[in-house]
Design a protein around this motif. Structure first.
Motif, PDB file in Angstrom:
ATOM      1  N   GLN A   1       8.975  15.787  -2.010  1.00 23.67           N
ATOM      2  CA  GLN A   1       9.419  14.797  -1.693  1.00 23.67           C
ATOM      3  C   GLN A   1       8.565  13.668  -1.087  1.00 23.67           C
ATOM      4  O   GLN A   1       7.491  13.951  -0.489  1.00 23.67           O
ATOM      5  N   VAL A   2       8.601  12.224  -1.606  1.00 24.59           N
ATOM      6  CA  VAL A   2       7.894  11.274  -0.843  1.00 24.59           C
ATOM      7  C   VAL A   2       8.555  10.240  -0.199  1.00 24.59           C
ATOM      8  O   VAL A   2       9.907  10.030  -0.417  1.00 24.59           O
ATOM      9  N   VAL A   3       8.235  10.229   1.136  1.00 25.61           N
ATOM     10  CA  VAL A   3       9.157   9.319   1.970  1.00 25.61           C
ATOM     11  C   VAL A   3       8.165   8.022   2.382  1.00 25.61           C
ATOM     12  O   VAL A   3       7.199   8.455   2.920  1.00 25.61           O
TER      13      VAL A   3
ATOM     14  N   ALA B   1       0.876  -1.546   0.113  1.00 28.10           N
ATOM     15  CA  ALA B   1       0.185   0.042   0.131  1.00 28.10           C
ATOM     16  C   ALA B   1       0.813   1.207   0.019  1.00 28.10           C
ATOM     17  O   ALA B   1       0.553   2.199  -0.754  1.00 28.10           O
ATOM     18  N   ASN B   2       2.022   1.184   0.691  1.00 30.06           N
ATOM     19  CA  ASN B   2       2.963   2.420   0.913  1.00 30.06           C
ATOM     20  C   ASN B   2       3.430   2.681  -0.566  1.00 30.06           C
ATOM     21  O   ASN B   2       3.682   3.778  -1.121  1.00 30.06           O
ATOM     22  N   LEU B   3       3.695   1.594  -1.242  1.00 23.33           N
ATOM     23  CA  LEU B   3       4.558   1.540  -2.519  1.00 23.33           C
ATOM     24  C   LEU B   3       3.477   2.258  -3.789  1.00 23.33           C
ATOM     25  O   LEU B   3       3.649   2.880  -4.315  1.00 23.33           O
ATOM     26  N   ARG B   4       2.167   1.727  -3.432  1.00 24.82           N
ATOM     27  CA  ARG B   4       1.041   1.987  -4.430  1.00 24.82           C
ATOM     28  C   ARG B   4       1.023   3.824  -4.318  1.00 24.82           C
ATOM     29  O   ARG B   4       0.825   4.293  -5.266  1.00 24.82           O
TER      30      ARG B   4
ATOM     31  N   ASP C   1      13.558  -1.868  -3.483  1.00 24.13           N
ATOM     32  CA  ASP C   1      13.826  -2.319  -4.871  1.00 24.13           C
ATOM     33  C   ASP C   1      13.475  -0.842  -5.818  1.00 24.13           C
ATOM     34  O   ASP C   1      14.242  -0.565  -6.763  1.00 24.13           O
ATOM     35  N   TYR C   2      12.144  -0.516  -5.372  1.00 18.28           N
ATOM     36  CA  TYR C   2      11.853   0.832  -6.072  1.00 18.28           C
ATOM     37  C   TYR C   2      12.782   1.938  -5.640  1.00 18.28           C
ATOM     38  O   TYR C   2      13.097   2.836  -6.680  1.00 18.28           O
ATOM     39  N   SER C   3      13.133   2.102  -4.601  1.00 23.80           N
ATOM     40  CA  SER C   3      14.194   3.008  -4.186  1.00 23.80           C
ATOM     41  C   SER C   3      15.399   2.994  -4.968  1.00 23.80           C
ATOM     42  O   SER C   3      16.154   4.344  -5.424  1.00 23.80           O
TER      43      SER C   3
ATOM     44  N   PHE D   1      11.716  10.181  -4.515  1.00 16.74           N
ATOM     45  CA  PHE D   1      11.422   9.094  -3.588  1.00 16.74           C
ATOM     46  C   PHE D   1      12.325   8.474  -2.631  1.00 16.74           C
ATOM     47  O   PHE D   1      13.498   8.480  -2.984  1.00 16.74           O
ATOM     48  N   HIS D   2      11.916   8.565  -1.301  1.00 18.14           N
ATOM     49  CA  HIS D   2      13.074   7.980  -0.455  1.00 18.14           C
ATOM     50  C   HIS D   2      12.415   6.667   0.560  1.00 18.14           C
ATOM     51  O   HIS D   2      11.042   6.944   0.880  1.00 18.14           O
ATOM     52  N   VAL D   3      13.090   5.990   0.889  1.00 24.47           N
ATOM     53  CA  VAL D   3      12.705   4.683   1.551  1.00 24.47           C
ATOM     54  C   VAL D   3      13.224   4.954   3.127  1.00 24.47           C
ATOM     55  O   VAL D   3      14.397   5.183   3.350  1.00 24.47           O
ATOM     56  N   PHE D   4      12.271   4.999   4.096  1.00 23.88           N
ATOM     57  CA  PHE D   4      12.788   4.789   5.505  1.00 23.88           C
ATOM     58  C   PHE D   4      12.759   3.436   6.164  1.00 23.88           C
ATOM     59  O   PHE D   4      11.681   3.113   6.466  1.00 23.88           O
ATOM     60  N   SER D   5      13.725   2.585   6.311  1.00 24.36           N
ATOM     61  CA  SER D   5      13.637   1.176   6.834  1.00 24.36           C
ATOM     62  C   SER D   5      13.879   0.929   8.176  1.00 24.36           C
ATOM     63  O   SER D   5      14.981   1.731   8.683  1.00 24.36           O
TER      64      SER D   5
END
Length: 219
Positions: free
Chosen positions: A147-149, A122-125, A161-163, A172-176
């Protein structure tokens, strides 16, 4: 949740595209009002004093957002005097391009989006929907580039993978919560951009080694 909120906002400030503007205000899109989303909203209220002097605006999206917002106000009634909140009671799967365009072309355009549900798909969508609408805009327009986090729950891989491989032009940024294998391969690019990192626990490791050394001597 509070630690995650502080780190996300430290790495990706909500006013980043308008930090030097005397006129433009902050407009944050917050998807998911769970524990992390609530902590981000509280952190914004604590720190939300920006150069323009305008009160931060937050569009909050969740399937049960009205009830969640009422509960937050019961616990923290002063929030209404610190942030301007607009609620949108929607499932992520129900969000359309028209919804996204309405937020992007608001009288106060979006400056940052935090996507904080526990569902990485859902986050990726939503992240891809927002990025696609940004890329579809007229390049000659004056629309700022938000920006999108996206929060990456443990065990996920699609956001990482998208990041790394997605066509998002760096917005786009991912916070893991933990680094993925892909992120480990991008060490210099993603250093410190996850909750469990060498940077975060280096001091704790030093204290622990010192304690062990002292304990051995005393023994």
């Amino acid at each position: 949740a509070e630690l995650i909120a502080r780190r996300i906002m430290q790495n990706h400030p909500p006013d980043l595209p308008v930090a030097l503007s005397d006129e433009a205000g902050v407009h944050l899109v917050l998807v998911g009002l769970g524990s992390v989303g609530q902590s981000i909203l509280l952190q914004l209220a604590r720190l939300g004093h920006y150069r323009s002097g305008k009160q931060p605006k937050v569009t909050v999206i969740d399937r049960n957002v009205k009830q969640q917002w009422r509960e937050m106000l019961d616990a923290c009634p002063q929030l209404v005097s610190l942030v301007q909140v607009e609620t949108q009671e929607l499932k992520i799967e129900e969000i359309t391009e028209e919804d996204v365009d309405r937020w992007l072309f608001d009288e106060r355009p979006v400056t940052m989006a935090y996507v904080c549900t526990k569902d990485e798909i859902a986050n990726l969508r939503f992240a891809r929907l927002l990025v696609n609408r940004l890329q579809a805009r007229d390049p000659k327009s004056d629309l700022i580039m938000p920006q999108v986090v996206a929060l990456d729950p443990p065990g996920g891989c699609v956001l990482s993978d998208y990041s790394v491989n997605g066509l998002h032009n760096g917005c786009f940024h991912v916070f893991s919560l933990v680094p993925s294998d892909l992120q480990k391969q991008e060490t210099s690019k993603n250093a410190g951009n996850h909750l469990i990192s060498e940077m975060d626990d280096s001091r704790a490791r030093q204290f622990h080694k010192g304690y062990c050394a002292k304990d051995r001597v005393e023994c």
